[in-house]
Design an enzyme around this catalytic site. Structure first.
Site, PDB file in Angstrom:
ATOM      1  N   HIS A 147       0.841  -1.193   0.000  1.00  0.00           N
ATOM      2  CA  HIS A 147       0.000   0.000   0.000  1.00  0.00           C
ATOM      3  C   HIS A 147       0.879   1.246   0.000  1.00  0.00           C
ATOM      4  CE1 HIS A 147       0.900  -0.534   4.336  1.00  0.00           C
ATOM      5  NE2 HIS A 147       0.945   0.796   4.317  1.00  0.00           N
ATOM      6  N   HIS A 235       5.670   6.226  -0.678  1.00  0.00           N
ATOM      7  CA  HIS A 235       6.366   5.016  -1.108  1.00  0.00           C
ATOM      8  C   HIS A 235       5.497   3.789  -0.858  1.00  0.00           C
ATOM      9  CE1 HIS A 235       7.176   5.250   3.221  1.00  0.00           C
ATOM     10  NE2 HIS A 235       7.300   3.928   3.186  1.00  0.00           N
TER      11      HIS A 235
END
Length: 292
Positions: A147, A235
């Site tokens: 995620h 990220h």
């Protein structure tokens, strides 16, 4: 007591007959005092007998119920935590991971993020990266789910979950699907330095992500919760290990990991990610917000 009452009741019938005779014979309206007392005794007897019977019948029930355990409180009452909420602070059961904040019943760890569904090619790239990282830190483990975070992990009271989700849904309803590129390998540690991560940092798509974070932050402020980091490094985390081992994973190891990404077949297309929904996880509950 019962025998005495029955004798008195029989005597009262005989006395009443005598009273009737006296009344009929003498013509008095109420009869002599003894007769009046007999009538009162006869009237009170059924009531006394009823209470005596009630006392006898209920005594065994009281004695039996006094030793019984209390019935459990029914589950699912409004404002109470879900009975399925898991409670475990044993880090050994979670690969050595440590909670960022202590558990308290009724407090639900909550996180807003963009879910990423890994394709087969992505998992092949992940395997190469983890294998190389383990030559420097053997304890590195691959993530099981992927995620991109839009919030920190915050604590919600149980009764705040529904209004929090409603507010998120309203603020995120106007956002459209978009792409971003996550192709830069980077090493991260969490705030208390108990875990280290290897991730793919976003190199294109910051503007849309910052817009999303701005709306999520407004919802967090409504509930007086911490907002996201001031200068976030968006990220997708790929792997992790316990402790602060960033010194071993940066430098030469990081350069080798970046070379693997750059040389991987079709990496430019593979790491161009389309985001289609936002998700909120609160405890063991998941809420999805599809992008238009």
């Amino acid at each position: 007591a019962m025998s005495a009452a029955l004798v008195r009741y029989s005597s009262s019938e005989e006395d009443e007959e005598e009273e009737g005779k006296g009344s009929r014979g003498g013509g008095g309206a109420q009869g002599p005092p003894v007769a009046r007392w007999v009538r009162r005794e006869r009237t009170a007897f059924p009531l006394l007998f009823f209470f005596f019977l009630l006392l006898v019948l209920t005594a065994p029930l009281r004695s039996r119920s006094s030793g019984r355990p209390r019935l459990p409180v029914p589950a699912g009452l409004p404002g109470e935590p879900d009975p399925e909420e898991a409670v475990s602070d044993d880090s050994a059961r979670h690969g050595g991971r440590v909670r960022g904040f202590p558990h308290e019943r009724g407090n639900w760890a909550t996180h807003v993020y963009l879910p990423y569904v890994a394709q087969e090619e992505f998992l092949e790239l992940l395997e190469l990266l983890v294998s190389r990282a383990r030559t420097y830190v053997p304890s590195v483990a691959a993530m099981e789910e992927f995620h991109l975070s839009l919030s920190q992990c915050v604590v919600l009271r149980y009764h705040w979950i529904d209004p929090f989700v409603r507010s998120l849904r309203e603020r995120l309803a106007a956002f459209h699907r978009f792409f971003c590129v996550a192709d830069q390998v980077k090493v991260y540690t969490n705030q208390n330095k108990t875990r280290t991560f290897i991730g793919l940092e976003v190199s294109a798509g910051h503007f849309q992500l910052l817009e999303l974070v701005s709306e999520v932050d407004r919802v967090l402020e409504e509930f007086d919760l911490p907002t996201f980091y001031k200068d976030p490094s968006f990220h997708i985390s790929l792997a992790w290990c316990v402790g602060d081992l960033s010194g071993k994973l940066e430098g030469q190891c990081l350069r080798e990991l970046q070379d693997i990404v750059d040389e991987f077949e079709d990496s430019a297309l593979l790491l161009r990610v389309q985001w289609e929904q936002i998700r909120c996880k609160s405890g063991n509950k998941y809420f999805s917000f599809p992008l238009r």
